[in-house]
Design a protein around this motif. Sequence first.
Motif, PDB file in Angstrom:
ATOM      1  N   LEU A  35      12.063  -4.046  -0.977  1.00 16.74           N
ATOM      2  CA  LEU A  35      11.260  -3.259  -0.117  1.00 16.74           C
ATOM      3  C   LEU A  35      11.043  -3.570   1.453  1.00 16.74           C
ATOM      4  O   LEU A  35      10.920  -2.780   2.177  1.00 16.74           O
ATOM      5  CB  LEU A  35       9.675  -3.297  -0.640  1.00 16.74           C
ATOM      6  CG  LEU A  35       8.406  -2.448  -0.179  1.00 16.74           C
ATOM      7  CD1 LEU A  35       9.337  -0.824  -0.166  1.00 16.74           C
ATOM      8  CD2 LEU A  35       7.450  -2.484  -1.001  1.00 16.74           C
ATOM      9  N   THR A  36      11.225  -4.965   1.772  1.00 20.85           N
ATOM     10  CA  THR A  36      11.139  -5.284   3.224  1.00 20.85           C
ATOM     11  C   THR A  36      12.441  -4.920   3.768  1.00 20.85           C
ATOM     12  O   THR A  36      12.665  -4.303   4.737  1.00 20.85           O
ATOM     13  CB  THR A  36      11.078  -6.791   3.294  1.00 20.85           C
ATOM     14  OG1 THR A  36      10.194  -7.358   2.586  1.00 20.85           O
ATOM     15  CG2 THR A  36      11.304  -7.500   4.534  1.00 20.85           C
ATOM     16  N   ASP A  37      13.766  -4.785   3.073  1.00 18.68           N
ATOM     17  CA  ASP A  37      14.761  -4.371   3.483  1.00 18.68           C
ATOM     18  C   ASP A  37      14.679  -3.021   3.778  1.00 18.68           C
ATOM     19  O   ASP A  37      15.276  -2.407   4.898  1.00 18.68           O
ATOM     20  CB  ASP A  37      16.066  -4.553   2.535  1.00 18.68           C
ATOM     21  CG  ASP A  37      16.658  -6.142   2.658  1.00 18.68           C
ATOM     22  OD1 ASP A  37      16.006  -6.860   3.469  1.00 18.68           O
ATOM     23  OD2 ASP A  37      17.139  -6.479   1.620  1.00 18.68           O
ATOM     24  N   HIS A  38      14.003  -2.058   2.875  1.00 22.47           N
ATOM     25  CA  HIS A  38      14.113  -0.735   3.060  1.00 22.47           C
ATOM     26  C   HIS A  38      13.049  -0.391   4.238  1.00 22.47           C
ATOM     27  O   HIS A  38      13.526   0.598   4.870  1.00 22.47           O
ATOM     28  CB  HIS A  38      13.187  -0.096   1.824  1.00 22.47           C
ATOM     29  CG  HIS A  38      12.776   1.435   1.855  1.00 22.47           C
ATOM     30  ND1 HIS A  38      13.749   2.376   1.897  1.00 22.47           N
ATOM     31  CD2 HIS A  38      11.485   1.845   1.988  1.00 22.47           C
ATOM     32  CE1 HIS A  38      13.261   3.575   1.865  1.00 22.47           C
ATOM     33  NE2 HIS A  38      11.882   2.984   2.058  1.00 22.47           N
TER      34      HIS A  38
ATOM     35  N   HIS B 233       0.710  -1.198   0.064  1.00 28.74           N
ATOM     36  CA  HIS B 233       0.040   0.090   0.328  1.00 28.74           C
ATOM     37  C   HIS B 233       0.840   1.403   0.102  1.00 28.74           C
ATOM     38  O   HIS B 233       0.327   2.494   0.652  1.00 28.74           O
ATOM     39  CB  HIS B 233      -0.725  -0.193   1.211  1.00 28.74           C
ATOM     40  CG  HIS B 233      -1.939  -1.087   1.373  1.00 28.74           C
ATOM     41  ND1 HIS B 233      -2.874  -1.404   0.472  1.00 28.74           N
ATOM     42  CD2 HIS B 233      -1.588  -2.125   2.061  1.00 28.74           C
ATOM     43  CE1 HIS B 233      -3.507  -2.454   0.637  1.00 28.74           C
ATOM     44  NE2 HIS B 233      -2.939  -3.190   1.602  1.00 28.74           N
ATOM     45  N   ASP B 234       2.219   1.171  -0.561  1.00 35.01           N
ATOM     46  CA  ASP B 234       2.854   2.243  -0.693  1.00 35.01           C
ATOM     47  C   ASP B 234       3.600   2.340  -2.116  1.00 35.01           C
ATOM     48  O   ASP B 234       4.254   1.729  -2.571  1.00 35.01           O
ATOM     49  CB  ASP B 234       3.953   2.419   0.369  1.00 35.01           C
ATOM     50  CG  ASP B 234       4.972   3.470   0.188  1.00 35.01           C
ATOM     51  OD1 ASP B 234       4.574   4.538  -0.513  1.00 35.01           O
ATOM     52  OD2 ASP B 234       5.775   3.766   1.325  1.00 35.01           O
ATOM     53  N   PHE B 235       2.781   3.225  -2.908  1.00 34.38           N
ATOM     54  CA  PHE B 235       3.097   3.210  -4.435  1.00 34.38           C
ATOM     55  C   PHE B 235       4.588   3.701  -4.590  1.00 34.38           C
ATOM     56  O   PHE B 235       5.186   3.153  -5.465  1.00 34.38           O
ATOM     57  CB  PHE B 235       2.053   4.248  -5.268  1.00 34.38           C
ATOM     58  CG  PHE B 235       2.615   4.087  -6.642  1.00 34.38           C
ATOM     59  CD1 PHE B 235       1.888   3.133  -7.269  1.00 34.38           C
ATOM     60  CD2 PHE B 235       3.247   4.871  -7.220  1.00 34.38           C
ATOM     61  CE1 PHE B 235       2.158   3.263  -8.745  1.00 34.38           C
ATOM     62  CE2 PHE B 235       3.780   5.131  -8.559  1.00 34.38           C
ATOM     63  CZ  PHE B 235       2.992   4.040  -9.391  1.00 34.38           C
ATOM     64  N   ALA B 236       5.088   4.678  -4.016  1.00 32.28           N
ATOM     65  CA  ALA B 236       6.513   5.345  -4.279  1.00 32.28           C
ATOM     66  C   ALA B 236       7.545   4.165  -3.932  1.00 32.28           C
ATOM     67  O   ALA B 236       8.519   3.867  -4.602  1.00 32.28           O
ATOM     68  CB  ALA B 236       6.512   6.498  -3.395  1.00 32.28           C
ATOM     69  N   ALA B 237       7.233   3.676  -2.755  1.00 34.14           N
ATOM     70  CA  ALA B 237       8.260   2.558  -2.285  1.00 34.14           C
ATOM     71  C   ALA B 237       8.269   1.522  -3.302  1.00 34.14           C
ATOM     72  O   ALA B 237       9.224   0.558  -3.183  1.00 34.14           O
ATOM     73  CB  ALA B 237       7.950   2.370  -0.805  1.00 34.14           C
TER      74      ALA B 237
END
Length: 126
Positions: free
Chosen positions: A64-67, A23-27
Amino acid sequence: MAPEHLLRELAPQVLGAIVRRFHDFAAAEDAVQEALIAAAVQWPRDGLPDNPRGWLIQVALRRLTDHVRSESARRRRESEVALEAARYPVEPAPQADDTLVLLFMCCHPALTPPSAIALTLRAAGG
């Protein structure tokens, strides 16, 4: 199908899957771009995986999980520092002259020499 055409075709599908999960388009967009770069480097060298779409989704999810973990850790460290600073407030010295502090700030090494000179003249000369 050539890898670059396959990547163009799969990119929107992978982005949709990642956005739906986080639910985070940019990321999600950043993570998919990193996955596409990884694919562009690895696939010509190692060959196409059996499930290219699944491969891209898995790589993007991991990025994304790492971020998210990195951002969470950074926020936690910042909160800890803020709590520690609040515990030991620094009280200003009575009737301290901050002129010397101001001059040192004007000469900070992060400033370029022309900026430092201009800032010092403005601060000291008015």
